[in-house]
Design an enzyme around this catalytic site. Structure first.
Site, mmCIF file in Angstrom:
data_model
loop_
_atom_site.group_PDB
_atom_site.id
_atom_site.type_symbol
_atom_site.label_atom_id
_atom_site.label_comp_id
_atom_site.label_asym_id
_atom_site.label_seq_id
_atom_site.Cartn_x
_atom_site.Cartn_y
_atom_site.Cartn_z
ATOM 1 N N ARG A 1 -32.012 71.804 -105.456
ATOM 2 C CA ARG A 1 -31.778 72.444 -106.218
ATOM 3 C C ARG A 1 -32.200 73.548 -106.049
ATOM 4 N NH1 ARG A 1 -29.957 68.931 -107.025
ATOM 5 N NH2 ARG A 1 -29.787 66.883 -108.936
ATOM 6 N N ASP B 1 -21.554 57.367 -97.065
ATOM 7 C CA ASP B 1 -23.628 57.073 -97.402
ATOM 8 C C ASP B 1 -23.518 55.763 -98.518
ATOM 9 O OD1 ASP B 1 -26.029 57.095 -98.180
ATOM 10 O OD2 ASP B 1 -25.929 58.853 -99.939
ATOM 11 N N LEU B 2 -23.366 54.835 -97.120
ATOM 12 C CA LEU B 2 -22.936 53.588 -97.789
ATOM 13 C C LEU B 2 -24.079 52.461 -97.914
ATOM 14 C CD1 LEU B 2 -19.710 52.067 -96.901
ATOM 15 C CD2 LEU B 2 -20.267 53.441 -99.426
ATOM 16 N N LYS B 3 -25.070 53.646 -97.007
ATOM 17 C CA LYS B 3 -26.687 52.129 -96.762
ATOM 18 C C LYS B 3 -26.251 50.788 -96.072
ATOM 19 C CE LYS B 3 -29.305 55.499 -99.694
ATOM 20 N NZ LYS B 3 -28.363 56.384 -100.478
ATOM 21 N N GLN C 1 -33.169 64.339 -110.972
ATOM 22 C CA GLN C 1 -34.115 64.438 -109.665
ATOM 23 C C GLN C 1 -35.944 64.569 -110.301
ATOM 24 O OE1 GLN C 1 -33.525 63.067 -106.965
ATOM 25 N NE2 GLN C 1 -31.656 63.932 -106.020
ATOM 26 N N THR D 1 -36.394 57.192 -102.568
ATOM 27 C CA THR D 1 -37.538 58.131 -103.686
ATOM 28 C C THR D 1 -37.539 56.992 -104.732
ATOM 29 O OG1 THR D 1 -35.369 59.135 -104.223
ATOM 30 C CG2 THR D 1 -37.118 59.735 -102.379
ATOM 31 N N LYS E 1 -19.989 64.619 -99.046
ATOM 32 C CA LYS E 1 -20.859 62.746 -98.920
ATOM 33 C C LYS E 1 -20.243 62.284 -99.849
ATOM 34 C CE LYS E 1 -24.878 61.592 -99.931
ATOM 35 N NZ LYS E 1 -25.017 60.236 -101.692
ATOM 36 N N ASP F 1 -27.748 45.380 -93.237
ATOM 37 C CA ASP F 1 -27.412 43.435 -93.070
ATOM 38 C C ASP F 1 -27.480 43.048 -91.848
ATOM 39 O OD1 ASP F 1 -25.477 41.161 -93.568
ATOM 40 O OD2 ASP F 1 -24.087 42.499 -94.783
ATOM 41 N N ILE F 2 -27.458 41.592 -91.684
ATOM 42 C CA ILE F 2 -27.391 41.210 -89.599
ATOM 43 C C ILE F 2 -26.931 42.088 -88.571
ATOM 44 C CG2 ILE F 2 -27.577 38.890 -90.701
ATOM 45 C CD1 ILE F 2 -24.767 38.512 -89.732
ATOM 46 N N PRO F 3 -27.593 42.092 -87.509
ATOM 47 C CA PRO F 3 -27.035 43.198 -86.544
ATOM 48 C C PRO F 3 -25.546 42.700 -86.305
ATOM 49 C CG PRO F 3 -29.068 42.453 -86.052
ATOM 50 C CD PRO F 3 -28.237 41.667 -87.219
ATOM 51 N N ARG G 1 -24.715 67.740 -107.984
ATOM 52 C CA ARG G 1 -24.252 68.327 -109.637
ATOM 53 C C ARG G 1 -23.989 69.691 -109.264
ATOM 54 N NH1 ARG G 1 -27.645 63.912 -111.818
ATOM 55 N NH2 ARG G 1 -29.064 63.497 -109.989
HETATM 56 O O1 C5P Z 1 -26.486 65.323 -108.056
HETATM 57 P P1 C5P Z 1 -26.949 65.388 -107.024
HETATM 58 O O2 C5P Z 1 -28.181 66.233 -105.993
HETATM 59 O O3 C5P Z 1 -29.214 65.432 -107.577
HETATM 60 O O4 C5P Z 1 -26.673 64.518 -105.468
HETATM 61 C C1 C5P Z 1 -27.850 64.300 -104.510
HETATM 62 C C2 C5P Z 1 -27.364 63.155 -103.992
HETATM 63 O O5 C5P Z 1 -27.874 62.090 -102.767
HETATM 64 C C3 C5P Z 1 -26.953 61.780 -104.641
HETATM 65 O O6 C5P Z 1 -26.141 61.093 -104.443
HETATM 66 C C4 C5P Z 1 -27.896 61.418 -103.843
HETATM 67 O O7 C5P Z 1 -27.791 59.664 -104.483
HETATM 68 C C5 C5P Z 1 -28.394 61.133 -102.764
HETATM 69 N N1 C5P Z 1 -29.585 60.818 -102.711
HETATM 70 C C6 C5P Z 1 -30.617 61.124 -104.087
HETATM 71 N N2 C5P Z 1 -31.839 60.922 -103.289
HETATM 72 C C7 C5P Z 1 -32.037 60.077 -102.331
HETATM 73 C C8 C5P Z 1 -31.058 59.595 -101.712
HETATM 74 C C9 C5P Z 1 -30.140 60.066 -101.989
HETATM 75 O O8 C5P Z 1 -30.332 61.831 -104.545
HETATM 76 N N3 C5P Z 1 -33.464 59.542 -101.888
#
Ligand code: C5P
Length: 246
Positions: A195, A70-72, A204, A134, A43, A75-77, A225
């Site tokens: 995890r 993952d640039l989310k 998290q 989240t 990612k 914007d406009i269509p 991580r």
């Molecule tokens: O290091 P870690 O396992 O926490 O990374 C989780 C990845 O998922 C990060 O790139 C984070 O931006 C992404 N992410 C997240 N929670 C979300 C959406 C995306 O942790 N709700």
């Protein structure tokens, strides 16, 4: 068999996405080299993309890896459609858009992805919708004019995204089980906040193990991580794969 299985997903490496949340291409390449053959998909998010630009994506794709961009987009269509066309040219396999951009924007993203040429190795480009971040709770939603519970907004936006042709959603494991029980269809659920059993939580708050995420209905897990900061990223990756090989 536990969890949700799609055709061609029996290799646990199909389900794992390693988040390259680093600030340079050199740091990203170091992680990719250390993980070796244990992961197929990486990612690239806003940090690495903003630091290094699209070349980091081209290089990952050229070296045989799949990229989840993952640039989310939100914007406009026409702008989102154009951005998805460019992402497709980079050869990415998956990308994210904000479902709250609305049906027309989602449809523009999906149409652009469908019109892109599928790669023989990675297949068609998958469009995933982000529903409610989240980091937001019921109170935060109310302040931006959304009354009700986060979970209801997640379900509403996920239903919209799927109706407008998105291939799936990004969702926490808690949301994954709600989505699977409430919505029909074989959509993808990509779950971060994972995890491995016994590891640290990082920042998290709500975390689940890889096996719990898959059991909840996730098709893919995103792990950053625990792998990228491990002393032995390949061994950590193999341990995670072992936890989702049912
Ligand atoms: O290091 P870690 O396992 O926490 O990374 C989780 C990845 O998922 C990060 O790139 C984070 O931006 C992404 N992410 C997240 N929670 C979300 C959406 C995306 O942790 N709700």
């Amino acid at each position: 068999m536990l969890g949700y299985t799609f055709p061609g997903m029996l290799d646990p490496r199909e389900r794992l996405i390693v988040a390259l949340d680093v600030s340079s291409a050199a740091a990203a390449q170091k992680i990719v080299a250390a993980v070796g053959d244990s992961a197929f998909t990486y990612k690239v998010g806003k940090q690495l993309f903003t630091a290094e630009g699209p070349q980091v994506v081209r290089d990952l794709v050229a070296s045989g890896h799949r990229v989840f961009l993952d640039l989310k987009y939100h914007d406009i269509p026409s702008t989102v459609g154009a951005a998805v066309r460019e992402a497709a040219k980079l050869g990415v396999s998956m990308l994210t858009v904000h479902a709250s951009g609305g049906g027309k924007m989602l449809r523009a993203a999906v149409d652009a992805a469908r019109r892109s040429v599928p790669s023989s190795r990675n297949g068609s480009l998958k469009v995933l919708a982000v529903t409610v971040l989240t980091s937001l709770d019921d109170n935060d939603l109310e302040k931006i004019g959304v009354r009700g519970k986060v979970v209801d907004q997640v379900l509403r936006l996920a239903a919209l995204a799927i109706a407008d042709g998105c291939d799936g959603v990004v969702a926490s494991a808690q949301e994954a089980s709600e989505l699977r029980s409430e919505l029909d269809g074989n959509f993808l659920i990509v779950t971060p906040g994972v995890r491995p059993a016994g590891s640290g939580r990082g920042d998290q708050v709500r975390v689940v193990t890889p096996a719990e995420a898959i059991a909840a209905g996730a098709t893919h897990i995103v792990v950053g991580r625990p792998i990228t900061e491990a002393a032995d990223p390949a061994a950590e990756t193999r341990a995670i794969l072992g936890q989702i090989s049912f």
